[in-house]
Scaffold this motif. Structure first.
Motif, PDB file in Angstrom:
ATOM      1  N   GLY A  31       0.813  -1.209   0.000  1.00  0.00           N
ATOM      2  CA  GLY A  31       0.000   0.000   0.000  1.00  0.00           C
ATOM      3  C   GLY A  31       0.842   1.252   0.000  1.00  0.00           C
ATOM      4  N   ALA A  32       0.249   2.344  -0.529  1.00  0.00           N
ATOM      5  CA  ALA A  32       0.974   3.618  -0.623  1.00  0.00           C
ATOM      6  C   ALA A  32       0.845   4.404   0.667  1.00  0.00           C
ATOM      7  CB  ALA A  32       0.445   4.418  -1.804  1.00  0.00           C
ATOM      8  N   ASP A  33       1.259   3.797   1.790  1.00  0.00           N
ATOM      9  CA  ASP A  33       1.269   4.466   3.087  1.00  0.00           C
ATOM     10  C   ASP A  33       2.572   4.109   3.781  1.00  0.00           C
ATOM     11  OD1 ASP A  33       0.835   1.818   3.632  1.00  0.00           O
ATOM     12  OD2 ASP A  33      -1.189   2.074   4.441  1.00  0.00           O
ATOM     13  N   ALA A  34       2.744   4.606   4.989  1.00  0.00           N
ATOM     14  CA  ALA A  34       4.003   4.383   5.697  1.00  0.00           C
ATOM     15  C   ALA A  34       4.235   2.894   5.956  1.00  0.00           C
ATOM     16  CB  ALA A  34       4.003   5.151   7.013  1.00  0.00           C
ATOM     17  N   ALA A  35       3.182   2.181   6.341  1.00  0.00           N
ATOM     18  CA  ALA A  35       3.340   0.755   6.603  1.00  0.00           C
ATOM     19  C   ALA A  35       3.690  -0.004   5.323  1.00  0.00           C
ATOM     20  CB  ALA A  35       2.055   0.195   7.220  1.00  0.00           C
ATOM     21  N   GLY A  36       3.054   0.385   4.212  1.00  0.00           N
ATOM     22  CA  GLY A  36       3.357  -0.286   2.949  1.00  0.00           C
ATOM     23  C   GLY A  36       4.776  -0.028   2.475  1.00  0.00           C
ATOM     24  N   VAL A  37       5.250   1.212   2.642  1.00  0.00           N
ATOM     25  CA  VAL A  37       6.621   1.522   2.238  1.00  0.00           C
ATOM     26  C   VAL A  37       7.627   0.793   3.113  1.00  0.00           C
ATOM     27  CG1 VAL A  37       8.308   3.390   2.010  1.00  0.00           C
ATOM     28  CG2 VAL A  37       5.960   3.762   1.270  1.00  0.00           C
ATOM     29  N   ALA A  38       7.329   0.686   4.413  1.00  0.00           N
ATOM     30  CA  ALA A  38       8.222  -0.048   5.310  1.00  0.00           C
ATOM     31  C   ALA A  38       8.260  -1.533   4.939  1.00  0.00           C
ATOM     32  CB  ALA A  38       7.771   0.138   6.762  1.00  0.00           C
ATOM     33  N   ALA A  39       7.081  -2.084   4.631  1.00  0.00           N
ATOM     34  CA  ALA A  39       7.056  -3.493   4.209  1.00  0.00           C
ATOM     35  C   ALA A  39       7.817  -3.687   2.892  1.00  0.00           C
ATOM     36  CB  ALA A  39       5.602  -3.950   4.060  1.00  0.00           C
ATOM     37  N   PHE A  40       7.725  -2.714   2.012  1.00  0.00           N
ATOM     38  CA  PHE A  40       8.461  -2.796   0.749  1.00  0.00           C
ATOM     39  C   PHE A  40       9.963  -2.748   0.994  1.00  0.00           C
ATOM     40  CE2 PHE A  40      10.227  -0.467  -3.009  1.00  0.00           C
ATOM     41  CZ  PHE A  40      10.100  -1.516  -3.906  1.00  0.00           C
ATOM     42  N   ALA A  41      10.397  -1.928   1.951  1.00  0.00           N
ATOM     43  CA  ALA A  41      11.825  -1.869   2.271  1.00  0.00           C
ATOM     44  C   ALA A  41      12.309  -3.196   2.837  1.00  0.00           C
ATOM     45  CB  ALA A  41      12.096  -0.731   3.261  1.00  0.00           C
ATOM     46  N   ARG A  42      11.486  -3.844   3.659  1.00  0.00           N
ATOM     47  CA  ARG A  42      11.871  -5.159   4.176  1.00  0.00           C
ATOM     48  C   ARG A  42      11.890  -6.202   3.057  1.00  0.00           C
ATOM     49  NH1 ARG A  42       8.333  -3.373   8.284  1.00  0.00           N
ATOM     50  NH2 ARG A  42       6.646  -4.657   7.392  1.00  0.00           N
ATOM     51  N   TYR A  43      10.979  -6.039   2.125  1.00  0.00           N
ATOM     52  CA  TYR A  43      10.933  -6.957   0.985  1.00  0.00           C
ATOM     53  C   TYR A  43      12.215  -6.862   0.149  1.00  0.00           C
ATOM     54  CZ  TYR A  43       9.521  -8.604  -3.689  1.00  0.00           C
ATOM     55  OH  TYR A  43       9.462  -9.232  -4.903  1.00  0.00           O
ATOM     56  N   LEU A  44      12.780  -5.642   0.068  1.00  0.00           N
ATOM     57  CA  LEU A  44      13.996  -5.439  -0.723  1.00  0.00           C
ATOM     58  C   LEU A  44      15.264  -5.875  -0.017  1.00  0.00           C
ATOM     59  CD1 LEU A  44      13.279  -1.875  -2.193  1.00  0.00           C
ATOM     60  CD2 LEU A  44      13.122  -4.055  -3.392  1.00  0.00           C
ATOM     61  N   ALA A  45      15.163  -6.202   1.274  1.00  0.00           N
ATOM     62  CA  ALA A  45      16.381  -6.492   2.043  1.00  0.00           C
ATOM     63  C   ALA A  45      17.156  -7.656   1.441  1.00  0.00           C
ATOM     64  CB  ALA A  45      16.007  -6.784   3.501  1.00  0.00           C
ATOM     65  N   GLU A  46      16.440  -8.706   1.024  1.00  0.00           N
ATOM     66  CA  GLU A  46      17.108  -9.880   0.468  1.00  0.00           C
ATOM     67  C   GLU A  46      17.181  -9.858  -1.051  1.00  0.00           C
ATOM     68  OE1 GLU A  46      15.051 -13.241   1.980  1.00  0.00           O
ATOM     69  OE2 GLU A  46      15.623 -12.875   4.085  1.00  0.00           O
ATOM     70  N   ARG A  47      16.773  -8.783  -1.677  1.00  0.00           N
ATOM     71  CA  ARG A  47      16.754  -8.715  -3.143  1.00  0.00           C
ATOM     72  C   ARG A  47      17.451  -7.459  -3.644  1.00  0.00           C
ATOM     73  NH1 ARG A  47      12.324 -11.797  -4.845  1.00  0.00           N
ATOM     74  NH2 ARG A  47      11.974 -10.439  -6.630  1.00  0.00           N
ATOM     75  N   ALA A  48      18.345  -6.936  -2.836  1.00  0.00           N
ATOM     76  CA  ALA A  48      18.992  -5.668  -3.179  1.00  0.00           C
ATOM     77  C   ALA A  48      19.955  -5.795  -4.352  1.00  0.00           C
ATOM     78  CB  ALA A  48      19.731  -5.108  -1.967  1.00  0.00           C
ATOM     79  N   ALA A  49      20.402  -7.006  -4.674  1.00  0.00           N
ATOM     80  CA  ALA A  49      21.384  -7.169  -5.752  1.00  0.00           C
ATOM     81  C   ALA A  49      20.748  -7.272  -7.123  1.00  0.00           C
ATOM     82  CB  ALA A  49      22.246  -8.402  -5.488  1.00  0.00           C
ATOM     83  N   LEU A  50      19.421  -7.422  -7.199  1.00  0.00           N
ATOM     84  CA  LEU A  50      18.745  -7.599  -8.481  1.00  0.00           C
ATOM     85  C   LEU A  50      18.408  -6.249  -9.092  1.00  0.00           C
ATOM     86  CD1 LEU A  50      16.275 -10.493  -7.573  1.00  0.00           C
ATOM     87  CD2 LEU A  50      18.541 -10.657  -8.598  1.00  0.00           C
ATOM     88  N   PRO A  51      18.641  -6.058 -10.392  1.00  0.00           N
ATOM     89  CA  PRO A  51      18.266  -4.796 -11.033  1.00  0.00           C
ATOM     90  C   PRO A  51      16.753  -4.625 -11.048  1.00  0.00           C
ATOM     91  CG  PRO A  51      19.000  -6.397 -12.656  1.00  0.00           C
ATOM     92  CD  PRO A  51      19.282  -6.993 -11.334  1.00  0.00           C
ATOM     93  N   ALA A  52      16.301  -3.379 -10.952  1.00  0.00           N
ATOM     94  CA  ALA A  52      14.881  -3.063 -10.829  1.00  0.00           C
ATOM     95  C   ALA A  52      14.450  -2.135 -11.956  1.00  0.00           C
ATOM     96  CB  ALA A  52      14.597  -2.409  -9.479  1.00  0.00           C
ATOM     97  N   TYR A  53      13.216  -2.366 -12.429  1.00  0.00           N
ATOM     98  CA  TYR A  53      12.576  -1.528 -13.451  1.00  0.00           C
ATOM     99  C   TYR A  53      11.237  -1.071 -12.890  1.00  0.00           C
ATOM    100  CZ  TYR A  53      16.038  -3.454 -16.683  1.00  0.00           C
ATOM    101  OH  TYR A  53      17.201  -3.814 -17.291  1.00  0.00           O
ATOM    102  N   LEU A  54      10.992   0.228 -12.906  1.00  0.00           N
ATOM    103  CA  LEU A  54       9.816   0.832 -12.290  1.00  0.00           C
ATOM    104  C   LEU A  54       8.868   1.295 -13.390  1.00  0.00           C
ATOM    105  CD1 LEU A  54       9.312   1.186  -9.246  1.00  0.00           C
ATOM    106  CD2 LEU A  54       9.924   3.572  -9.485  1.00  0.00           C
TER     107      LEU A  54
END
Length: 516
Positions: A31-54
């Motif tokens: 979700g586009a709120d503080a909790a959603g952004v925090a969850a997204f940051a945790r989601y990226l913790a183990e996937r930081a080496a993969l290239p991203a396309y937005l």
């Protein structure tokens, strides 16, 4: 192909997908709120080496097409950047695309300017990627990317309104001659929870296009609706053709077949994400400093590729050397066997021969000495060739007698020395056979020159020309021993100048010395 992350951003959420080997998987949404952004940051913790396309699908996206003077190079790029800054000062997500030139007048460039006018909708997600140091490869617009759907569906009408159902709502993109002019996103459900009227929204868009003169009055707008088959069955009775509007429905199954997708989604999001995953075009919106982690990833991959290429080259070189060693060993063994067979044949032949007068080594040495003497022993050929070349230029001179000698140093054995009758003969000097170097040589020349009517001057001139020609030879010394007319001061000259005599020949002698 490397595994990549594809993010689909709308006003309300971000959905994360994985793209690997031509397949799209995942679909976890935040979700586009503080909790959603925090969850997204945790989601990226183990996937930081993969290239991203937005990929963005936002309501606050503006499109303007303007005419600019046709300027190339750095000046043209500067002109585009200045116009972008004038149009969209408050957002860093802006882009300019040149869509061709006008056919009349000064042939100005047709440039489409677009921007995300509300960067705050995208900024939290970009900040999360920056915080986790995720290599961001590009930020894309679903409107600009939908041009690939028009090409895949082979839509060739001059005025096309592509209608797709996406996570953000109902997207309407207007294409003129295959080029995007305008795009509009409408929520799929209004405030009362009623689904949006596709026909009504299409008519609103047509009126807007006519009012802004993107579409002339009387021109037919072809509205192409991409939706799943059940939804198409419900929409067809509601969307009726009008004099200036024609509807065409494309099922999601057909669109997935054109884009080679195995699964048929309910929304057009996977279609656009698959186009992005397969083609990976340059970023629509400039990244600036946000692209530094992706550039580091490319540099790292380049180093890995270079190291792999060097390793492969070294392995190939090592294999070639090993093969060369093995081949050399085989050749050496074959040569050794051949040499052994020759040795055996030689021993057999030597055993069958009668007893020899001398040893084979001595006979070989004698042959070598004979060849050396033949090639190095002094001979008169060189001096005779010099004399012959000089005589070619003096036809009045003819040879009478030649005496060629080899001159040895006085202290060499074999030189002319008186000896007693019973004394042993002195050994012959090795210089006579050219060892260790060829000795000096001399040639005593007795010749005649033509004397015409007592003309001694002409005879002396012929002799002088001969001596001059001989003196040009390298390392050759010429000495005139006797002349036809003795002109020394101590000798008396006698004769009658007025006496006429017949032609005759007079003699003269030369001593030639040559050091090889």
């Amino acid at each position: 192909m490397l595994r990549t992350q594809l993010f689909y951003v709308t006003n309300d959420q971000l959905c994360a997908y994985d793209w690997q080997r031509g397949h799209l998987s995942g679909g976890q949404c935040f979700g586009a709120d503080a909790a959603g952004v925090a969850a997204f940051a945790r989601y990226l913790a183990e996937r930081a080496a993969l290239p991203a396309y937005l990929l963005t699908d936002l309501i606050e996206e503006d499109f303007q097409r303007q005419l600019l003077p046709h300027v190339g190079g750095r000046a043209g790029r500067g002109l585009l950047q200045r116009r972008l800054t004038q149009l969209y000062r408050d957002t860093p997500y802006r882009a300019a695309t040149v869509q061709g030139r006008e056919s009349a007048g000064r042939r100005d460039d047709r440039v489409l300017f677009c921007a995300l006018t509300n960067p705050s909708l995208l900024q939290p997600w970009v900040d999360a990627l920056e915080q986790r140091k995720v290599p961001l490869a590009g930020i894309y617009s679903s409107s600009l990317l939908s041009a690939a759907l028009v090409g895949a569906l082979a839509l060739t009408q001059p005025h096309i309104l592509l209608v797709t159902f996406q996570s953000g709502g109902l997207r309407q993109s207007y294409f003129q001659n295959g080029q995007l002019r305008f795009s509009r996103l409408t929520p799929a459900i209004d405030r009362d929870g009623v689904a949006v009227d596709v026909a009504g929204e299409t008519e609103k868009t047509r009126q807007f296009l006519v009012s802004t003169r993107m579409l002339e009055r009387g021109e037919v707008l072809h509205s192409v609706v991409v939706a799943p088959a059940p939804q198409v069955a419900r929409l067809q009775p509601l969307c009726r053709n009008a004099p200036e509007t024609e509807f065409r429905f494309v099922t999601m199954e057909r669109a997935c077949a054109k884009l080679h997708l195995a699964e048929v989604p309910a929304l057009a999001d996977p279609l656009l994400l698959s186009v992005l995953g397969r083609r990976r075009p340059p970023s629509h919106y400039a990244l600036g400093q946000r692209a530094r982690f992706y550039q580091l990833l490319l540099a790292r991959l380049g180093l890995f590729a270079g190291s792999a290429a060097i390793a492969v080259f070294c392995l190939v070189w090592l294999a070639a050397n090993i093969w060369g060693i093995v081949d050399a060993a085989r050749s050496q063994a074959a040569l050794a066997a051949e040499a052994q067979s020759y040795e055996q044949r030689y021993d057999a032949i030597m055993a069958s021969l009668p007893p020899q007068v001398d040893k084979t080594q001595n006979m070989k040495a004698a042959v070598l000495i004979e060849r050396m003497v033949t090639s190095r022993a002094p001979g008169p050929q060189t001096m005779l060739a010099m004399l012959s070349a000089a005589l070619e230029g003096v036809p009045d001179v003819s040879l009478v007698q030649l005496d060629w000698k080899v001159r040895l140093p006085e202290n060499r054995a074999g030189s002319a020395q008186p000896r007693a009758d019973n004394a042993a003969a002195a050994p012959v000097s090795s210089l006579l056979i050219g060892l260790p170097a060829m000795p000096p040589q001399s040639l005593h020349v007795e010749a005649e020159v033509l004397l015409a009517q007592n003309n001694y001057r002409a005879a002396l001139d012929s002799i002088n020309r001969l001596t001059a020609e001989l003196a040009r030879q390298p390392r050759l010394t010429v000495e005139l021993e006797q002349t036809p007319l003795d002109v020394r001061p101590s000798v008396k000259l006698a004769g009658k100048a007025a006496t006429t005599a017949a032609d005759s020949k007079v003699k003269f002698t030369l001593n030639l010395s040559w050091i090889p």
